[in-house]
Every structure is written in C-alpha cells, then in structure tokens.
Motif scaffolding. Structure first.
Motif, PDB file in Angstrom:
ATOM      1  N   ALA A 119     107.646  73.382  15.116  1.00  0.00           N
ATOM      2  CA  ALA A 119     106.779  73.650  16.258  1.00  0.00           C
ATOM      3  C   ALA A 119     107.599  74.054  17.474  1.00  0.00           C
ATOM      4  O   ALA A 119     107.234  74.976  18.216  1.00  0.00           O
ATOM      5  CB  ALA A 119     105.923  72.422  16.576  1.00  0.00           C
ATOM      6  N   GLY A 120     108.721  73.384  17.684  1.00  0.00           N
ATOM      7  CA  GLY A 120     109.584  73.726  18.811  1.00  0.00           C
ATOM      8  C   GLY A 120     110.119  75.141  18.712  1.00  0.00           C
ATOM      9  O   GLY A 120     110.217  75.855  19.721  1.00  0.00           O
ATOM     10  N   ALA A 121     110.452  75.575  17.494  1.00  0.00           N
ATOM     11  CA  ALA A 121     110.954  76.937  17.307  1.00  0.00           C
ATOM     12  C   ALA A 121     109.868  77.967  17.613  1.00  0.00           C
ATOM     13  O   ALA A 121     110.143  79.007  18.229  1.00  0.00           O
ATOM     14  CB  ALA A 121     111.459  77.102  15.876  1.00  0.00           C
ATOM     15  N   ILE A 122     108.639  77.682  17.223  1.00  0.00           N
ATOM     16  CA  ILE A 122     107.542  78.621  17.507  1.00  0.00           C
ATOM     17  C   ILE A 122     107.282  78.683  19.003  1.00  0.00           C
ATOM     18  O   ILE A 122     107.094  79.766  19.574  1.00  0.00           O
ATOM     19  CB  ILE A 122     106.265  78.206  16.746  1.00  0.00           C
ATOM     20  N   PHE A 123     107.277  77.517  19.656  1.00  0.00           N
ATOM     21  CA  PHE A 123     107.088  77.501  21.103  1.00  0.00           C
ATOM     22  C   PHE A 123     108.151  78.359  21.784  1.00  0.00           C
ATOM     23  O   PHE A 123     107.864  79.146  22.683  1.00  0.00           O
ATOM     24  CB  PHE A 123     107.165  76.074  21.639  1.00  0.00           C
ATOM     25  N   SER A 124     109.396  78.213  21.362  1.00  0.00           N
ATOM     26  CA  SER A 124     110.488  78.954  21.986  1.00  0.00           C
ATOM     27  C   SER A 124     110.304  80.450  21.853  1.00  0.00           C
ATOM     28  O   SER A 124     110.648  81.220  22.753  1.00  0.00           O
ATOM     29  CB  SER A 124     111.833  78.544  21.362  1.00  0.00           C
ATOM     30  N   ARG A 148      99.764  78.274  12.834  1.00  0.00           N
ATOM     31  CA  ARG A 148     100.707  77.324  12.242  1.00  0.00           C
ATOM     32  C   ARG A 148     101.117  76.272  13.268  1.00  0.00           C
ATOM     33  O   ARG A 148     101.183  75.082  12.955  1.00  0.00           O
ATOM     34  CB  ARG A 148     101.926  78.081  11.728  1.00  0.00           C
ATOM     35  N   LEU A 149     101.382  76.693  14.495  1.00  0.00           N
ATOM     36  CA  LEU A 149     101.803  75.770  15.543  1.00  0.00           C
ATOM     37  C   LEU A 149     100.729  74.718  15.804  1.00  0.00           C
ATOM     38  O   LEU A 149     101.024  73.523  15.899  1.00  0.00           O
ATOM     39  CB  LEU A 149     102.097  76.549  16.825  1.00  0.00           C
ATOM     40  N   CYS A 150      99.484  75.147  15.908  1.00  0.00           N
ATOM     41  CA  CYS A 150      98.396  74.200  16.171  1.00  0.00           C
ATOM     42  C   CYS A 150      98.229  73.232  14.994  1.00  0.00           C
ATOM     43  O   CYS A 150      97.973  72.035  15.187  1.00  0.00           O
ATOM     44  CB  CYS A 150      97.102  74.967  16.428  1.00  0.00           C
ATOM     45  N   CYS A 151      98.392  73.746  13.777  1.00  0.00           N
ATOM     46  CA  CYS A 151      98.325  72.880  12.597  1.00  0.00           C
ATOM     47  C   CYS A 151      99.421  71.821  12.616  1.00  0.00           C
ATOM     48  O   CYS A 151      99.175  70.638  12.336  1.00  0.00           O
ATOM     49  CB  CYS A 151      98.445  73.720  11.326  1.00  0.00           C
ATOM     50  N   LEU A 152     100.642  72.230  12.937  1.00  0.00           N
ATOM     51  CA  LEU A 152     101.773  71.302  12.951  1.00  0.00           C
ATOM     52  C   LEU A 152     101.584  70.210  13.999  1.00  0.00           C
ATOM     53  O   LEU A 152     101.860  69.028  13.744  1.00  0.00           O
ATOM     54  CB  LEU A 152     103.072  72.064  13.220  1.00  0.00           C
ATOM     55  N   MET A 153     101.133  70.605  15.191  1.00  0.00           N
ATOM     56  CA  MET A 153     100.930  69.630  16.255  1.00  0.00           C
ATOM     57  C   MET A 153      99.864  68.615  15.864  1.00  0.00           C
ATOM     58  O   MET A 153     100.025  67.400  16.072  1.00  0.00           O
ATOM     59  CB  MET A 153     100.533  70.345  17.548  1.00  0.00           C
ATOM     60  N   THR A 154      98.771  69.102  15.277  1.00  0.00           N
ATOM     61  CA  THR A 154      97.680  68.203  14.894  1.00  0.00           C
ATOM     62  C   THR A 154      98.079  67.325  13.720  1.00  0.00           C
ATOM     63  O   THR A 154      97.792  66.108  13.711  1.00  0.00           O
ATOM     64  CB  THR A 154      96.424  69.025  14.535  1.00  0.00           C
TER      65      THR A 154
END
Length: 249
Positions: free
Chosen positions: A231-236, A190-196
């Motif tokens: 994305a920031g929440a997943i990174f955290s 999900r994170l990679c999808c959001l960033m892209t």
C-alpha cells in the motif's frame, strides 16, 4: 429498521474478500463471505471502504468519485487596472482566476451546481446560467456578458469576468462537484482493498473466527506488514513529487 449500506466506489466487499483469499460461501468447509451475520458485517466493511476512499483522496490529492463542495466562499481579486493601471492581463487570462479542487465536474445547475456573486447592499445574485457568457453548451468567447465565468475543468480553475460586485473577500459563493470521471485505476482498487483487508485482519473477532479452521495468529503480522508495504508503494506512486534540488559538491 435496517441500517443503510454506504455506497462504495474504489472497491467492494467482494474485492476485499478476494484480497484476503476467503473461501467461497458455497464451500461447506469454508467460511462465509461478508454478510449481515459475519464479523465484520457487510455494512461494516462498506463503512471501512468509504473511510479508506477518503484517506486515499486526501493523501493523493485526487479523487475518482463524485464529491460536492457546498457554499464555498471565494475571494476575487480587484480588477487588473486597479492594480496595474491597465486591463490587458485581465482579458488575456480570461478574467479573475480562482483555484478550486482539480477535476471539476461539468457545470450543471440541475445537479446542484450554483455560483452567486455578492453585489452592493450585501445581496447575493445567482449567475449560475451565465457560464461562457450565458450559454452552458458554448465555448468561452471574446465577447462575454457583463457577468460571465468559465472553467478549466481538469485543473480546477474558475475564471470570472464580472462587473458591479462587492470585490475581494467573500465576493462569491459556489457549490460545485469534483472528481475524475475516469474509471477507478486498478492500482487504486488494489490500494483500497489492502487498506481495508489490513483493518479487518486486525479485528479480534475476525481472526478468532477465521482461526477456527486453523491458527493464523502466527502469520497475521507478516501478512499485514506485506500488505502495508505494498500500500505504501502505491501511495508513493500517486503522491506528487516535491521540488528536486541540487546538492553541493
């Protein structure tokens, strides 16, 4: 000559299209999914994904794909008896310990893994087959050869028991692979999808093209902002927490 399409791991262009809720390519009234003639093209989206995978690895200090470190020079500490006057710690700890990247892949010289030791007269000796005392499939034992090494794979620790080598700086040279062999977690996908998707949405060519069926400029900023917050929440959740310190009362 057709440009090579980079291999992706954490997500696919189709996953990104689902995240952006792009219409199905079979829909005559919709927009095509990413292809050779789309803006961005399928290859460009793959390049974005690979770049974002690297960013995820850097920020989370973890990796879910196979990476290779080539010819890394290592410093090996002196024998314990040279420092403390006795060797019990050296043997108890399994040898000199060197920190590599976490999640070292299972040692396999046939896949390019290689460990060399700098010997006297500034020569390199290949000891790649001396893992666990010479038997790649065995467990570490008390009785090891004069040249021997083993790994704590999950934590990326390399232990060496060596004799007759040039000690300390640049004493060893290693090529190894690392990266978790577990499936890519859904959150990382999900994170990679959001960033892209955020990058694509910001491309002028893309939102003008998609906007042909309806103006999205008014909602684009809000969509990107919500994606970035998620994305920031997943990174955290994946980044390591720092030291918790007490406060004065």
């Amino acid at each position: 000559m057709t440009a090579e399409i980079p291999a992706v791991t954490y997500c696919t262009p189709e996953d990104v299209a689902d995240t952006m809720d792009l219409p199905d390519s079979n829909d005559p009234n919709g927009n095509d999914l990413f292809s050779d003639v789309s803006h961005p093209s399928y290859r460009q989206v793959c390049k974005m994904i690979v770049s974002n995978e690297n960013q995820i690895d850097i920020r989370t200090h973890r990796s879910w794909k196979e990476n290779q470190v080539k010819n890394m020079l290592l410093t090996i500490n002196d024998y314990w008896h040279d420092i403390n006057g006795w060797r019990s710690d050296y043997y108890a700890e399994g040898g000199s310990y060197i920190q590599l990247r976490r999640n070292v892949r299972t040692w396999d010289p046939s896949k390019g893994d290689k460990l060399e030791i700098r010997t006297r007269m500034n020569q390199w000796a290949d000891i790649s087959q001396y893992i666990n005392g010479g038997d790649i499939d065995s467990e570490p034992t008390e009785l090891m050869d004069s040249w021997s090494f083993w790994f704590d794979y999950p934590y990326g620790k390399l232990y060496l028991k060596l004799r007759l080598y040039q000690q300390r700086y640049n004493a060893a040279r290693i090529t190894y692979r690392y990266g978790s062999e577990e499936p890519v977690p859904a959150a990382i996908n999900r994170l990679c999808c959001l960033m892209t998707a955020s990058q694509i949405m910001n491309m002028q060519a893309f939102y003008v093209r998609v906007g042909g069926g309806g103006d999205i400029s008014g909602v684009k900023d809000g969509i990107i902002r919500s994606w970035q917050e998620e994305a920031g929440a997943i990174f955290s959740s994946y980044q390591r927490a720092g030291i918790v310190r007490g406060t004065l009362r």
